[in-house]
Write a protein that holds these residues in place. Sequence first.
Motif, PDB file in Angstrom:
ATOM      1  N   GLU A 169       5.034  13.058   7.047  1.00 49.93           N
ATOM      2  CA  GLU A 169       5.588  11.711   6.977  1.00 49.93           C
ATOM      3  C   GLU A 169       4.531  10.707   6.504  1.00 49.93           C
ATOM      4  N   ARG A 170       3.297  10.916   6.932  1.00 48.89           N
ATOM      5  CA  ARG A 170       2.224  10.020   6.475  1.00 48.89           C
ATOM      6  C   ARG A 170       1.958  10.197   4.985  1.00 48.89           C
TER       7      ARG A 170
ATOM      8  N   LYS B 137       2.349   7.353   2.173  1.00 48.71           N
ATOM      9  CA  LYS B 137       1.272   7.077   1.212  1.00 48.71           C
ATOM     10  C   LYS B 137       1.809   7.104  -0.217  1.00 48.71           C
ATOM     11  N   LYS B 138       2.750   8.029  -0.492  1.00 54.06           N
ATOM     12  CA  LYS B 138       3.321   8.116  -1.838  1.00 54.06           C
ATOM     13  C   LYS B 138       4.150   6.869  -2.144  1.00 54.06           C
ATOM     14  N   ILE B 139       4.942   6.423  -1.178  1.00 56.36           N
ATOM     15  CA  ILE B 139       5.737   5.210  -1.370  1.00 56.36           C
ATOM     16  C   ILE B 139       4.808   4.019  -1.626  1.00 56.36           C
ATOM     17  N   PHE B 140       3.753   3.933  -0.845  1.00 52.86           N
ATOM     18  CA  PHE B 140       2.799   2.841  -0.994  1.00 52.86           C
ATOM     19  C   PHE B 140       2.191   2.845  -2.389  1.00 52.86           C
TER      20      PHE B 140
ATOM     21  N   PHE C 112       4.855  -1.427   3.884  1.00 54.00           N
ATOM     22  CA  PHE C 112       4.654   0.020   3.891  1.00 54.00           C
ATOM     23  C   PHE C 112       3.195   0.428   4.106  1.00 54.00           C
ATOM     24  N   ALA C 113       2.295  -0.543   4.170  1.00 55.43           N
ATOM     25  CA  ALA C 113       0.883  -0.210   4.330  1.00 55.43           C
ATOM     26  C   ALA C 113       0.615   0.530   5.634  1.00 55.43           C
ATOM     27  N   ASP C 114       1.297   0.151   6.703  1.00 54.30           N
ATOM     28  CA  ASP C 114       1.036   0.788   7.992  1.00 54.30           C
ATOM     29  C   ASP C 114       2.324   1.028   8.776  1.00 54.30           C
ATOM     30  N   HIS C 115       3.411   1.230   8.048  1.00 53.40           N
ATOM     31  CA  HIS C 115       4.703   1.390   8.710  1.00 53.40           C
ATOM     32  C   HIS C 115       4.997   2.876   8.921  1.00 53.40           C
TER      33      HIS C 115
END
Length: 616
Positions: free
Chosen positions: A40-41, A45-48, A169-172
């Motif tokens: 999930e992380r 990261k990919k979305i970010f 999305f940075a830390d969600h």
Amino acid sequence: MHRKIVIVAFLFTGILLAAFTQHPGRYPDNAAQTQSGPRERRVQKKIFSQLESFRDYVRDTLYGEVSKTEVDTQRVRQAFLKSRLLFKAFEWAAAYFAADLTDRLNGPPVQEIENADLLDPSMARAIDPMGLQVIEEFIYPAYDAATKEELVSEVGHLVTNTEYLVSYFADHPLARWRILDAAKLEVFRIITLGITGFDDALSLNSMEESAVSLESLRDVLSRYLNQNKRAPLLQNLDAAIEYLRQNPDFDSFDRAAFITRFANKISTGIARLEQGLPGPRIKYNRMLRQEVSTLFDPGAFNVDAFSPGPEFHLTDAKVALGEKLFYDAALSGTGTRSCASCHKPNLAYTDGLPKPEDIHDPEKPLVRNVPTLLNAALQSNYFYDMRALTLEDQIRDVIGNQQEMDGSMDAILNYVSADQSYQSLFAQAFPATAGKGIRRDEVTNALASYIRSLTKLNSRFDEYMQGKEDALSGQELKGFNLFMGKAKCATCHFIPLFNGVTPPKYVMSETEVLGVPVSPADSTLDPDRGYYDVIGIDSYRNAFKIPTVRNILKTAPYMHNGAYQTLEEVMEFYDKGGAAGLGINLPNQTLPEDSLQLTEPEKADIIAFMKSLESK
């Protein structure tokens, strides 16, 4: 130009987590952490990274092109199309986890209304449109140098609003089950909006954009298939992407084939992944049930989703009581009219008249056409002017209306309380209050429950989408593809409900400004101002709720005022471009003003398809 008016609905049904339906990015911290691990992380990261790529490209390339002293239209369009493709790569996540922020990037190019469903209409607030769809209208079908400053400003807003999403999305943390839920909804978004040109109405790069969306989903879903590169789900995704790339032409694309051969299989594969996940998950109060495999599953839609709360949900006992009340003329003030007087079962619960008669004066018609009650539960907001939030509200309004029923709830309570058969039926339907007296809410809820029971998504079209290949004729399939494509019907009448509740969450109801005339012989604008008289916002003048086209063969005459007697007349009105095609000056018309250029055989094909939507 296609501009649609959207209602931002805030519907609280009393269910604890109902608010998450509208804002699924907001949930308790413990739910956020559930099923969130290394995979999930990596997805996060990919979305970010995709968001950063979009922001950087819009800032450095698109903004650079529109800001030049001499704007090269072709280069601007190329940059714009590339920007949209970059957006589509993360759309599945952004639209699910941060819907409000995502609307700033790709929301409808018209004013949205916030707080439209509050009791005080003065609280409604218009929100100006922004994002890619607004930018598209500056450069298609032609660029106008006079609007350059506005265009530059809009692109600047796009960069700023993307920054908000980047921060989000940075830390969600992303829960695994929500990633899969979002992926399945993206498949439904592609089916219902992506391949119809809903959000790229002018550039019509729909197939390439849908392919990019599926490529992004493939990358995400492959992480949950244990490195099985030949998994059926991935094979179906690859086949769908290839089909979209090999058939990019908007008008000729076979949407029926795409949905049945590929999209339904993809969403089914994702649903199987969901079913195999351990651990708790939030249960949303969405009209489209979370557990569905396809949009066309029997029972896919929850008829109680727009009820006032759990205690109002449908039961067999309520339906039985509601049916008796529905046919009882004693509910009217004159004792001469029942609900069934204007909602006749043999006419799909309409009355066959342009407008119903005043209960006191048969020579005096009412203001609007009688809508069908079939599948009425599968929408939010009621009446053509959207003034009622629930079916219960609508029923209360109709009973008390002096021209419709001219009834009194006090008189009705006295009547049913004195009748032994009604006493028994109310006790069975509402056991918690049995012996304590019949309440107003029980009368309206019983009637609403009967209407909710009139939900029938079992037409030949539904059978076709469920795998019965011979359920539709060749002409009907041609009509479906036209309905979904060239004719642009599906950008308002969204499948599979064919009404104006927007997929893939099916929460918000839409209205449309068409410019319907008084009659075919009188091409002046019908004076009914519709939703404007409820909300008081100029862009909604002459706006009316988008009805379903299911069972349309039985629901003539058509339009809010019953102006058109035949489907052929309706098709001609749309083909000409609504009010504009009739020479009516209507600046806020939301229907595309240009002719659809439909041939007579194409119109016949569309009508043939719509006739296949009749319930059994």
